[in-house]
Design a protein around this motif. Sequence first.
Motif, PDB file in Angstrom:
ATOM      1  N   ILE A  76      -3.678 -40.592  54.282  1.00 11.51           N
ATOM      2  CA  ILE A  76      -4.761 -39.513  54.409  1.00 11.51           C
ATOM      3  C   ILE A  76      -5.683 -39.872  55.580  1.00 11.51           C
ATOM      4  CG2 ILE A  76      -6.398 -38.306  52.995  1.00 11.51           C
ATOM      5  CD1 ILE A  76      -3.390 -37.650  52.275  1.00 11.51           C
ATOM      6  N   VAL A  77      -6.288 -39.145  56.225  1.00 11.49           N
ATOM      7  CA  VAL A  77      -7.312 -39.224  57.131  1.00 11.49           C
ATOM      8  C   VAL A  77      -8.361 -38.445  56.583  1.00 11.49           C
ATOM      9  CG1 VAL A  77      -8.188 -38.885  59.442  1.00 11.49           C
ATOM     10  CG2 VAL A  77      -6.092 -39.665  59.057  1.00 11.49           C
ATOM     11  N   GLU A  78      -9.368 -39.102  56.228  1.00 13.59           N
ATOM     12  CA  GLU A  78     -10.393 -38.451  55.113  1.00 13.59           C
ATOM     13  C   GLU A  78     -11.666 -37.954  55.913  1.00 13.59           C
ATOM     14  OE1 GLU A  78     -11.703 -41.350  52.323  1.00 13.59           O
ATOM     15  OE2 GLU A  78     -10.006 -41.669  51.627  1.00 13.59           O
ATOM     16  N   ASN A  79     -12.184 -36.670  55.531  1.00 12.01           N
ATOM     17  CA  ASN A  79     -13.294 -36.132  56.491  1.00 12.01           C
ATOM     18  C   ASN A  79     -14.199 -35.830  55.247  1.00 12.01           C
ATOM     19  OD1 ASN A  79     -15.066 -34.328  57.742  1.00 12.01           O
ATOM     20  ND2 ASN A  79     -13.864 -34.791  59.631  1.00 12.01           N
ATOM     21  N   GLU A  80     -15.459 -36.029  55.384  1.00  9.49           N
ATOM     22  CA  GLU A  80     -16.389 -35.435  53.939  1.00  9.49           C
ATOM     23  C   GLU A  80     -16.637 -34.113  54.369  1.00  9.49           C
ATOM     24  OE1 GLU A  80     -18.023 -37.628  51.524  1.00  9.49           O
ATOM     25  OE2 GLU A  80     -16.578 -39.253  51.870  1.00  9.49           O
ATOM     26  N   SER A  81     -17.047 -33.622  55.564  1.00  7.86           N
ATOM     27  CA  SER A  81     -17.658 -32.352  55.637  1.00  7.86           C
ATOM     28  C   SER A  81     -16.914 -31.102  55.267  1.00  7.86           C
ATOM     29  CB  SER A  81     -17.878 -32.219  57.425  1.00  7.86           C
ATOM     30  OG  SER A  81     -18.730 -31.108  57.770  1.00  7.86           O
ATOM     31  N   GLY A  82     -17.855 -30.252  54.785  1.00  8.31           N
ATOM     32  CA  GLY A  82     -17.300 -28.844  54.264  1.00  8.31           C
ATOM     33  C   GLY A  82     -17.188 -27.982  55.539  1.00  8.31           C
ATOM     34  N   VAL A  83     -17.643 -28.391  56.680  1.00 12.93           N
ATOM     35  CA  VAL A  83     -17.725 -27.482  57.900  1.00 12.93           C
ATOM     36  C   VAL A  83     -16.465 -27.829  59.040  1.00 12.93           C
ATOM     37  CG1 VAL A  83     -19.258 -26.937  59.850  1.00 12.93           C
ATOM     38  CG2 VAL A  83     -20.055 -27.248  57.694  1.00 12.93           C
ATOM     39  N   GLY A  84     -15.881 -26.994  59.477  1.00  9.47           N
ATOM     40  CA  GLY A  84     -15.040 -27.162  60.542  1.00  9.47           C
ATOM     41  C   GLY A  84     -14.552 -25.984  60.967  1.00  9.47           C
ATOM     42  N   VAL A 129      -7.465 -34.320  55.538  1.00 12.87           N
ATOM     43  CA  VAL A 129      -8.056 -33.630  54.631  1.00 12.87           C
ATOM     44  C   VAL A 129      -9.452 -33.572  54.725  1.00 12.87           C
ATOM     45  CG1 VAL A 129      -8.152 -33.182  52.123  1.00 12.87           C
ATOM     46  CG2 VAL A 129      -6.063 -34.377  53.162  1.00 12.87           C
ATOM     47  N   TYR A 130     -10.067 -32.569  54.875  1.00 19.31           N
ATOM     48  CA  TYR A 130     -11.541 -32.216  55.019  1.00 19.31           C
ATOM     49  C   TYR A 130     -12.173 -31.660  53.719  1.00 19.31           C
ATOM     50  CZ  TYR A 130     -10.429 -32.403  60.222  1.00 19.31           C
ATOM     51  OH  TYR A 130      -9.974 -32.881  61.149  1.00 19.31           O
ATOM     52  N   GLY A 131     -13.494 -32.169  53.686  1.00 19.20           N
ATOM     53  CA  GLY A 131     -14.360 -31.419  52.460  1.00 19.20           C
ATOM     54  C   GLY A 131     -14.124 -32.390  51.428  1.00 19.20           C
ATOM     55  N   LEU A 132     -13.907 -33.773  51.372  1.00 20.31           N
ATOM     56  CA  LEU A 132     -13.889 -34.589  50.528  1.00 20.31           C
ATOM     57  C   LEU A 132     -15.257 -34.714  49.702  1.00 20.31           C
ATOM     58  CD1 LEU A 132     -11.124 -35.469  51.944  1.00 20.31           C
ATOM     59  CD2 LEU A 132     -11.265 -37.538  50.772  1.00 20.31           C
ATOM     60  N   GLY A 133     -16.351 -34.670  50.659  1.00 21.97           N
ATOM     61  CA  GLY A 133     -17.521 -34.606  50.210  1.00 21.97           C
ATOM     62  C   GLY A 133     -18.458 -33.446  49.537  1.00 21.97           C
ATOM     63  N   THR A 134     -17.565 -32.332  49.235  1.00 21.51           N
ATOM     64  CA  THR A 134     -18.215 -31.104  48.739  1.00 21.51           C
ATOM     65  C   THR A 134     -18.221 -31.119  47.418  1.00 21.51           C
ATOM     66  OG1 THR A 134     -15.770 -29.948  49.141  1.00 21.51           O
ATOM     67  CG2 THR A 134     -17.503 -30.053  50.726  1.00 21.51           C
ATOM     68  N   SER A 135     -17.641 -32.108  46.672  1.00 19.96           N
ATOM     69  CA  SER A 135     -17.774 -32.156  44.776  1.00 19.96           C
ATOM     70  C   SER A 135     -17.364 -33.655  45.006  1.00 19.96           C
ATOM     71  CB  SER A 135     -16.824 -31.332  44.355  1.00 19.96           C
ATOM     72  OG  SER A 135     -17.051 -31.226  43.122  1.00 19.96           O
ATOM     73  N   PRO A 136     -18.072 -34.233  43.667  1.00 18.76           N
ATOM     74  CA  PRO A 136     -18.034 -35.759  43.484  1.00 18.76           C
ATOM     75  C   PRO A 136     -16.607 -36.230  43.047  1.00 18.76           C
ATOM     76  CG  PRO A 136     -20.045 -34.689  42.537  1.00 18.76           C
ATOM     77  CD  PRO A 136     -19.172 -33.320  43.116  1.00 18.76           C
ATOM     78  N   ILE A 137     -15.720 -35.381  42.857  1.00 20.14           N
ATOM     79  CA  ILE A 137     -14.679 -35.739  41.975  1.00 20.14           C
ATOM     80  C   ILE A 137     -13.441 -35.574  43.026  1.00 20.14           C
ATOM     81  CG2 ILE A 137     -13.623 -33.488  41.138  1.00 20.14           C
ATOM     82  CD1 ILE A 137     -12.477 -34.924  38.752  1.00 20.14           C
ATOM     83  N   LEU A 138     -13.577 -34.931  44.177  1.00 18.63           N
ATOM     84  CA  LEU A 138     -12.473 -34.512  45.140  1.00 18.63           C
ATOM     85  C   LEU A 138     -11.883 -35.964  45.928  1.00 18.63           C
ATOM     86  CD1 LEU A 138     -13.731 -31.241  46.793  1.00 18.63           C
ATOM     87  CD2 LEU A 138     -11.938 -31.544  45.082  1.00 18.63           C
ATOM     88  N   LYS A 139     -12.586 -36.935  46.261  1.00 18.01           N
ATOM     89  CA  LYS A 139     -12.522 -37.820  47.154  1.00 18.01           C
ATOM     90  C   LYS A 139     -11.474 -38.641  46.162  1.00 18.01           C
ATOM     91  CE  LYS A 139     -14.658 -40.352  50.180  1.00 18.01           C
ATOM     92  NZ  LYS A 139     -15.579 -41.252  50.766  1.00 18.01           N
ATOM     93  N   GLN A 140     -11.839 -38.894  44.867  1.00 19.45           N
ATOM     94  CA  GLN A 140     -10.836 -39.595  44.228  1.00 19.45           C
ATOM     95  C   GLN A 140      -9.493 -38.871  43.759  1.00 19.45           C
ATOM     96  OE1 GLN A 140     -12.905 -40.159  40.253  1.00 19.45           O
ATOM     97  NE2 GLN A 140     -10.590 -40.276  39.141  1.00 19.45           N
ATOM     98  N   THR A 141      -9.794 -37.673  43.577  1.00 15.23           N
ATOM     99  CA  THR A 141      -8.228 -36.917  43.485  1.00 15.23           C
ATOM    100  C   THR A 141      -7.494 -36.779  44.596  1.00 15.23           C
ATOM    101  OG1 THR A 141      -9.524 -35.444  41.843  1.00 15.23           O
ATOM    102  CG2 THR A 141      -7.675 -34.668  42.630  1.00 15.23           C
TER     103      THR A 141
END
Length: 416
Positions: free
Chosen positions: A250-258, A228-240
């Motif tokens: 889940i393999v996390e990726n903060e970036s909104g670019v890909g 799942v990419y984009g977790l850093g693009t809004s503060p609540i997304l990682k928690q959700t």
Amino acid sequence: MRTILVIFLAMLIFSCKETKVKSVSMKEDVSVLANDSLNGRKTGSEGEKKAAEYIATRFADLGLQPKGTDGYFQKFTFKASKNPHQEAEFTSEKNDPSTGLRVETGENVVAYLDNKAENTVVIGAHYDHLGMGGEGSLYREGEAIHNGADDNASGVAMMLHLADSLRFDSAQRPKNNNFLFIAFSGEEEGLLGSNYFVKNPTIDTKKVTYMLNMDMVGRLNSGNTLAVYGLGTSPILKQTVKANAGDLNIVENESGVGPSDHTSFYLADIPVLHFFTGQHEDYHKPSDDTEKVNFAGMEIVSNYIFSIIKDLDSQKKLPFRKTKNESEVVPDFKVTLGVVPDYLFSGKGMRIDGVSEEKPAQKAGLQKGDVVVKMGEFEVTDMMSYMKSLSKFEKGQTESVTINRDGELKEFEVTF
């Protein structure tokens, strides 16, 4: 036989005039979109147009409103590109044989579920693919139909499945947002459709709270691993994302670019989440066919995304946050190892998910499943350190590559 079955299914859907919508499974949608009769859905081709018509009919049967510029369709013209995943080049020019200019037409398919809410969630997936191969294909044996069952009939089928779930009037249904569904054209040509939509939106994008993108979601592995990419693009997304994971790894990726359509929305300051079950040996090859799709896995991923939508439905418009753009720090390199990395691997090193024929890795004896931990004098701990190491070598240079194979370290001499 397969073609006859698909035609029968398509006729059923196109002729459905009953008030009660016929239930169409994700497997049926993938089977239609990844059928040989569409010749790989290359942007601007007759096969892609047939796919667009099929998706528009599915939207209509689901009772979704047209939200393109011509009914469900939003057409755009562009200069044909030889390099996939580069910046879109739109044009109003026409074909000019004297200059070699070749202009193509793509079309997004856009539908709307109006809940009379203030904000809108965008749910998207690209429906184009590589046609008969050519630029972008990893197949080296001439022309062949690239059906793209995973890439990305799977994403479109999941989008339609979510649309079906979201339209039901029940206590469980998220109703605090409207939903815009977009099947993007031209992703393989350089994120064309999503780029065009963001620049020429058919709704007020200032009212878009977030965007969900599904690209290659048909190969969930035995470990239930989902990137799942984009977790850093809004503060609540990682928690959700974490809270709703259930049995998914889940393999996390903060970036909104890909390299997929969520990037276009992120660059327009819209929070994004992008879902991906991983690359595989059939990627961009004719062998990416329906029978290899994990439909039980697609149900798991679709239910997970639906739970995220429900969880976020009570939130006000999500705040946007910029993330580190990995594409700006990727080093240049003159050589290739000739492998497909396992983008879902979260351990130490770079695990090989596929080895290309007649490339340095195969010639040296590297195999699928090997984990590269060192190249020359450089330690490899993750994808970025692998690319940085690769950038240090020149064509013709021979270096030792250390891999972990089933718990045992082995060293190979690789000539780039």
